[in-house]
Design a protein around this motif. Structure first.
Motif, short mmCIF file in Angstrom:
data_model
loop_
_atom_site.label_atom_id
_atom_site.label_comp_id
_atom_site.label_asym_id
_atom_site.label_seq_id
_atom_site.Cartn_x
_atom_site.Cartn_y
_atom_site.Cartn_z
N SER A 159 -1.67 -1.45 -17.34
CA SER A 159 -0.94 -0.40 -16.66
C SER A 159 -1.59 -0.14 -15.30
CB SER A 159 -1.01 0.86 -17.55
OG SER A 159 -0.26 1.87 -16.96
N GLY A 160 -0.75 -0.02 -14.27
CA GLY A 160 -1.27 0.24 -12.93
C GLY A 160 -1.68 -1.00 -12.16
N SER A 161 -1.43 -2.20 -12.73
CA SER A 161 -1.87 -3.42 -12.05
C SER A 161 -0.90 -3.91 -10.97
CB SER A 161 -2.13 -4.53 -13.07
OG SER A 161 -0.99 -4.79 -13.85
N GLY A 162 0.28 -3.25 -10.87
CA GLY A 162 1.20 -3.59 -9.78
C GLY A 162 2.46 -4.33 -10.22
N LYS A 163 2.71 -4.39 -11.52
CA LYS A 163 3.83 -5.18 -12.04
C LYS A 163 5.19 -4.65 -11.59
CE LYS A 163 2.59 -4.56 -16.37
NZ LYS A 163 1.47 -3.61 -16.15
N THR A 164 5.40 -3.35 -11.76
CA THR A 164 6.68 -2.75 -11.37
C THR A 164 6.85 -2.81 -9.85
OG1 THR A 164 6.71 -1.34 -13.31
CG2 THR A 164 8.06 -0.62 -11.46
N THR A 165 5.76 -2.58 -9.13
CA THR A 165 5.81 -2.67 -7.67
C THR A 165 6.28 -4.06 -7.24
OG1 THR A 165 4.03 -1.04 -7.47
CG2 THR A 165 4.40 -2.47 -5.57
N LEU A 166 5.75 -5.07 -7.93
CA LEU A 166 6.13 -6.45 -7.61
C LEU A 166 7.63 -6.68 -7.84
CD1 LEU A 166 5.33 -9.41 -6.98
CD2 LEU A 166 4.86 -9.67 -9.43
N VAL B 106 0.87 -1.18 0.00
CA VAL B 106 0.00 0.00 0.00
C VAL B 106 0.90 1.23 0.00
CG1 VAL B 106 -1.83 1.25 1.22
CG2 VAL B 106 -1.75 -1.25 1.33
N TYR B 107 0.78 2.05 -1.05
CA TYR B 107 1.51 3.32 -1.08
C TYR B 107 0.67 4.36 -0.37
CZ TYR B 107 4.44 1.49 -4.91
OH TYR B 107 5.30 0.77 -5.69
N ASP B 108 1.33 5.21 0.35
CA ASP B 108 0.60 6.29 1.02
C ASP B 108 1.14 7.61 0.50
OD1 ASP B 108 -1.07 7.62 2.73
OD2 ASP B 108 0.34 7.54 4.41
N PRO C 104 -4.15 6.41 0.38
CA PRO C 104 -3.55 5.09 0.20
C PRO C 104 -3.92 4.46 -1.15
CG PRO C 104 -5.38 4.99 1.77
CD PRO C 104 -5.28 6.41 1.29
N THR C 105 -2.92 3.89 -1.83
CA THR C 105 -3.16 3.14 -3.06
C THR C 105 -2.68 1.71 -2.83
OG1 THR C 105 -2.64 5.09 -4.37
CG2 THR C 105 -2.63 2.98 -5.53
N GLN C 106 -3.57 0.77 -2.99
CA GLN C 106 -3.17 -0.62 -2.85
C GLN C 106 -2.66 -1.14 -4.19
OE1 GLN C 106 -5.98 -3.79 -1.64
NE2 GLN C 106 -4.36 -4.35 -0.21
N ALA C 107 -1.33 -1.23 -4.32
CA ALA C 107 -0.72 -1.67 -5.57
C ALA C 107 -0.67 -3.19 -5.66
CB ALA C 107 0.68 -1.09 -5.69
N LEU C 108 -0.41 -3.86 -4.54
CA LEU C 108 -0.41 -5.33 -4.50
C LEU C 108 -1.37 -5.75 -3.39
CD1 LEU C 108 3.42 -6.08 -4.87
CD2 LEU C 108 1.65 -6.28 -6.66
P1 ADP Z 1 2.34 -1.31 -13.35
O1 ADP Z 1 3.81 -1.57 -13.31
O2 ADP Z 1 1.53 -2.55 -13.54
O3 ADP Z 1 1.94 -0.23 -14.29
P2 ADP Z 1 2.75 -0.08 -10.74
O4 ADP Z 1 3.31 -1.12 -9.85
O5 ADP Z 1 3.66 0.91 -11.32
O6 ADP Z 1 1.91 -0.81 -11.89
O7 ADP Z 1 1.61 0.72 -9.97
C1 ADP Z 1 0.54 0.08 -9.25
C2 ADP Z 1 -0.31 1.14 -8.56
O8 ADP Z 1 0.46 1.77 -7.55
C3 ADP Z 1 -0.79 2.24 -9.49
O9 ADP Z 1 -2.07 2.63 -9.05
C4 ADP Z 1 0.23 3.34 -9.24
O10 ADP Z 1 -0.36 4.60 -9.50
C5 ADP Z 1 0.54 3.16 -7.78
N1 ADP Z 1 1.93 3.61 -7.45
C6 ADP Z 1 3.08 3.10 -8.00
N2 ADP Z 1 4.16 3.69 -7.43
C7 ADP Z 1 3.68 4.58 -6.51
C8 ADP Z 1 4.28 5.48 -5.59
N3 ADP Z 1 5.60 5.60 -5.48
N4 ADP Z 1 3.47 6.23 -4.80
C9 ADP Z 1 2.14 6.10 -4.88
N5 ADP Z 1 1.50 5.27 -5.72
C10 ADP Z 1 2.25 4.51 -6.52
#
Ligand code: ADP
Ligand code: ADP
Length: 234
Positions: free
Chosen positions: A42-49, A12-14, A19-23
């Motif tokens: 896009s935005g599904s959480g891949k990079t976060t993972l 969860v990013y804050d 709060p945004t729940q990325a994963l």
């Molecule tokens: P993807 O790689 O699938 O496009 P991300 O992992 O980049 O997805 O992002 C997943 C979600 O988390 C999106 O809603 C994005 O806006 C949010 N997000 C990613 N990085 C941050 C951050 N540093 N702060 C806040 N929200 C973020």
């Protein structure tokens, strides 16, 4: 056997109180020798993972295990070894240093590990031959094509011989032909050198090189696809 386990990982990013729940509690295993793809909008959480696995960011809850050991429990020596030569990160936008030549860019991770110049030269020659970038080693990134830059970036990720390569949209900035060349090289590294690859991609052609694909949406897996051995691509 299980090389990497992603166990109920939540992030969860804050940002400014929002709060945004990325994963949202994602779980899967990466098996020894796999070329695993992750696809999702896009935005599904891949990079976060990938960033959680690379220890660039910390999961809010859940854990990631390497060979059964939680990476959050690693001491600083093991964590440095994990970051330094168990994983290699390959980015879409190359992240090459513009004021260094191809050779100097590839040399960076080896210098950081204190590799001798002779050994480093030998490793660079070998990987450059493999990736067909010998003739651009002494050029600067601005003098290279997109495909060449991505292969120099791939060489830099691969030269410390990581067990697991994390690739984030490696073909994202490439034309079809350069993308195919890069994917064939990555597939070769997976099959011939036994390196694991975990690749995030939007590109269905790139994904067709994977042995298994996980589809993610809203931070969880909703579908899994397994390619048959010898299934033809195109
Ligand atoms: P993807 O790689 O699938 O496009 P991300 O992992 O980049 O997805 O992002 C997943 C979600 O988390 C999106 O809603 C994005 O806006 C949010 N997000 C990613 N990085 C941050 C951050 N540093 N702060 C806040 N929200 C973020
Ligand atoms: P590849 O697929 O081999 O990476 P491209 O198809 O992108 O290469 O380009 C073919 C050739 O054109 C390259 O070998 C390179 O010498 C040249 N080239 C293409 N784009 C550039 C560029 N931006 N700067 C310098 N040379 C370039």
């Amino acid at each position: 056997s299980k090389l990497l386990q992603v166990d109920n990982v939540e992030k969860v990013y804050d940002s400014e109180g929002l709060p945004t729940q990325a994963l949202a509690g994602i779980s899967f295993d990466v098996l020894e020798g796999e070329f695993l793809g992750i696809m999702g909008p896009s935005g599904s959480g891949k990079t976060t993972l990938l960033n959680c696995i690379a220890t660039i960011i910390k999961p809010t809850s859940g854990q990631i295990l390497l060979e059964g050991e939680s990476i959050s429990a690693f001491n600083s020596k093991n964590l440095a070894a994990y970051r330094g030569n168990r994983i290699g990160y390959l980015f879409q936008d190359f992240e090459l240093l513009d004021n260094l030549t191809g050779r100097e860019n590839i040399m960076l991770p080896l210098s950081i590990h204190g590799e001798s110049v002779a050994t480093a030269e030998k490793k660079i020659t070998e990987i450059a031959n493999y990736l067909n970038i010998t003739d651009v080693l002494d050029k600067f990134p601005a003098q290279m094509s997109g495909g060449q830059k991505q292969r120099v970036a791939a060489a830099r990720s691969l030269v410390p011989e990581p067990a697991i390569i994390l690739a984030d949209e490696p073909t994202g900035a490439l034309d079809t032909r350069s993308a195919r060349t890069l994917m064939e090289k990555l597939k070769g590294i997976n099959e011939e050198k036994g390196r694991n690859i975990l690749m995030v991609t939007h590109d269905a052609n790139a994904a067709s090189f994977c042995s298994r694909i996980l589809f993610i949406q809203d931070g969880v897996i909703f579908h899994e696809l397994r390619y048959q051995e010898n299934e033809s691509r195109e």
